[in-house]
Design a protein around this motif. Structure first.
Motif, PDB file in Angstrom:
ATOM      1  N   ALA A 174     -81.133 -57.144 -11.175  1.00  0.00           N
ATOM      2  CA  ALA A 174     -81.303 -58.587 -11.218  1.00  0.00           C
ATOM      3  C   ALA A 174     -82.058 -58.736 -12.550  1.00  0.00           C
ATOM      4  O   ALA A 174     -81.734 -60.031 -13.062  1.00  0.00           O
ATOM      5  CB  ALA A 174     -82.134 -59.233 -10.080  1.00  0.00           C
ATOM      6  N   LYS A 175     -82.972 -58.041 -13.022  1.00  0.00           N
ATOM      7  CA  LYS A 175     -83.390 -58.397 -14.450  1.00  0.00           C
ATOM      8  C   LYS A 175     -82.683 -57.968 -15.612  1.00  0.00           C
ATOM      9  O   LYS A 175     -82.947 -57.999 -16.893  1.00  0.00           O
ATOM     10  CB  LYS A 175     -84.882 -57.541 -14.478  1.00  0.00           C
ATOM     11  CG  LYS A 175     -85.950 -57.852 -13.535  1.00  0.00           C
ATOM     12  CD  LYS A 175     -87.320 -56.963 -13.828  1.00  0.00           C
ATOM     13  CE  LYS A 175     -87.089 -55.816 -13.330  1.00  0.00           C
ATOM     14  NZ  LYS A 175     -88.373 -54.906 -13.324  1.00  0.00           N
ATOM     15  N   GLY A 176     -81.592 -57.330 -15.385  1.00  0.00           N
ATOM     16  CA  GLY A 176     -80.563 -56.883 -16.297  1.00  0.00           C
ATOM     17  C   GLY A 176     -81.269 -55.681 -17.105  1.00  0.00           C
ATOM     18  O   GLY A 176     -80.685 -55.036 -18.203  1.00  0.00           O
ATOM     19  N   THR A 177     -82.043 -54.839 -16.504  1.00  0.00           N
ATOM     20  CA  THR A 177     -82.635 -53.433 -17.148  1.00  0.00           C
ATOM     21  C   THR A 177     -81.884 -52.323 -16.545  1.00  0.00           C
ATOM     22  O   THR A 177     -81.988 -51.166 -17.067  1.00  0.00           O
ATOM     23  CB  THR A 177     -84.037 -53.515 -16.976  1.00  0.00           C
ATOM     24  OG1 THR A 177     -84.252 -53.417 -15.223  1.00  0.00           O
ATOM     25  CG2 THR A 177     -84.980 -54.484 -17.462  1.00  0.00           C
ATOM     26  N   PHE A 178     -80.961 -52.369 -15.583  1.00  0.00           N
ATOM     27  CA  PHE A 178     -80.074 -51.530 -15.163  1.00  0.00           C
ATOM     28  C   PHE A 178     -78.645 -51.900 -15.391  1.00  0.00           C
ATOM     29  O   PHE A 178     -78.648 -53.037 -14.399  1.00  0.00           O
ATOM     30  CB  PHE A 178     -80.508 -50.804 -13.774  1.00  0.00           C
ATOM     31  CG  PHE A 178     -79.532 -49.830 -13.622  1.00  0.00           C
ATOM     32  CD1 PHE A 178     -79.704 -48.466 -14.168  1.00  0.00           C
ATOM     33  CD2 PHE A 178     -78.297 -50.105 -12.688  1.00  0.00           C
ATOM     34  CE1 PHE A 178     -78.612 -47.448 -13.828  1.00  0.00           C
ATOM     35  CE2 PHE A 178     -77.468 -48.955 -12.310  1.00  0.00           C
ATOM     36  CZ  PHE A 178     -77.630 -47.867 -13.024  1.00  0.00           C
ATOM     37  N   PRO A 179     -77.658 -51.291 -15.602  1.00  0.00           N
ATOM     38  CA  PRO A 179     -77.650 -50.339 -16.369  1.00  0.00           C
ATOM     39  C   PRO A 179     -78.169 -50.394 -17.858  1.00  0.00           C
ATOM     40  O   PRO A 179     -77.648 -51.239 -18.636  1.00  0.00           O
ATOM     41  CB  PRO A 179     -76.182 -49.748 -16.494  1.00  0.00           C
ATOM     42  CG  PRO A 179     -75.481 -50.776 -16.378  1.00  0.00           C
ATOM     43  CD  PRO A 179     -76.108 -51.803 -15.429  1.00  0.00           C
ATOM     44  N   ALA A 180     -78.920 -49.249 -18.472  1.00  0.00           N
ATOM     45  CA  ALA A 180     -79.435 -49.505 -19.894  1.00  0.00           C
ATOM     46  C   ALA A 180     -78.346 -48.807 -20.813  1.00  0.00           C
ATOM     47  O   ALA A 180     -77.474 -48.081 -19.988  1.00  0.00           O
ATOM     48  CB  ALA A 180     -80.882 -48.816 -19.925  1.00  0.00           C
ATOM     49  N   PRO A 181     -78.713 -48.672 -21.938  1.00  0.00           N
ATOM     50  CA  PRO A 181     -77.720 -48.013 -22.686  1.00  0.00           C
ATOM     51  C   PRO A 181     -77.582 -46.542 -22.189  1.00  0.00           C
ATOM     52  O   PRO A 181     -76.425 -45.908 -22.352  1.00  0.00           O
ATOM     53  CB  PRO A 181     -78.211 -48.389 -24.176  1.00  0.00           C
ATOM     54  CG  PRO A 181     -78.981 -49.371 -24.139  1.00  0.00           C
ATOM     55  CD  PRO A 181     -79.455 -49.509 -22.768  1.00  0.00           C
ATOM     56  N   GLU A 182     -78.672 -45.732 -22.124  1.00  0.00           N
ATOM     57  CA  GLU A 182     -78.444 -44.523 -21.572  1.00  0.00           C
ATOM     58  C   GLU A 182     -77.822 -44.075 -20.378  1.00  0.00           C
ATOM     59  O   GLU A 182     -77.346 -43.142 -20.020  1.00  0.00           O
ATOM     60  CB  GLU A 182     -79.697 -43.927 -21.655  1.00  0.00           C
ATOM     61  CG  GLU A 182     -80.857 -44.305 -20.528  1.00  0.00           C
ATOM     62  CD  GLU A 182     -81.763 -45.555 -20.978  1.00  0.00           C
ATOM     63  OE1 GLU A 182     -82.763 -45.891 -20.124  1.00  0.00           O
ATOM     64  OE2 GLU A 182     -81.420 -46.205 -22.073  1.00  0.00           O
TER      65      GLU A 182
END
Length: 185
Positions: A174-182
């Motif tokens: 929901a926060k957009g922190t997953f998926p991260a580039p890694e």
């Protein structure tokens, strides 16, 4: 005395095997704990075969024992034999056991039977008078919530851990922190 948790999938079986549990019982309780039935009565051989295959394939040291569910062995010794062969041949079970018997056997009776017979006895809530004890892992480790049978001892809260992981995953998405580039290709 031996322990016999009842796993139904390869990861749980491998975990119990790694923990040194010597016997894994793939029981008709899968009817309730996998398929969502109210009782163990509806589960069939065809439903249990893939579960037994998953457990027996993952176990490196433990003995995989399959329940012969209600209706799969009672008609005759021949029916029992053919059902047992299916579990051993198609699913890799090391042994089978017919499901059933008296619902409630007093502790002293279980201990007396154990002393009197030349085959191993398995208890569920029968104190320590039997050769082995079985607990459904969903009861023992806690994915199952709500009222538990009296004979269950809860050793972990897998439900709470899994719920927290799911909440954290949902929040990160929901926060957009997953998926991260890694975490992407």
């Amino acid at each position: 005395m031996s322990e016999q948790p009842a796993p139904y999938d390869m990861y749980t079986a491998a975990t119990f095997d790694e923990a040194g549990i010597p016997v894994l019982l793939i029981g008709d309780s899968a009817s309730n704990d996998v398929f969502g039935n109210k009782t163990s009565l509806p589960v069939t051989v065809d439903q249990l075969l893939p579960l037994v295959r998953a457990v027996s394939g993952a176990a490196r040291q433990a003995l995989a024992i399959a329940d012969l569910p209600f209706g799969s062995y009672e008609a005759s010794a021949e029916q029992c034999f053919h059902t047992a062969v299916r579990f051993m041949k198609e699913a890799g079970a090391h042994a089978v056991k017919p499901e059933g018997g008296e619902e409630m056997v007093p502790e002293h009776v279980g201990a007396e039977i154990t002393r009197s017979v030349a085959v191993p006895t398995v208890g569920i809530g029968a104190r320590n008078g039997c050769d082995a004890q079985v607990l459904v892992w969903q009861d023992m480790a806690g994915p199952r919530t709500g009222q538990l049978p009296r004979f269950v001892k809860r050793y972990a809260d897998v439900h709470g851990v899994l719920r927290e992981a799911a909440q954290n995953f949902a929040a990160d998405v929901a926060k957009g922190t997953f998926p991260a580039p890694e975490h992407t290709f």
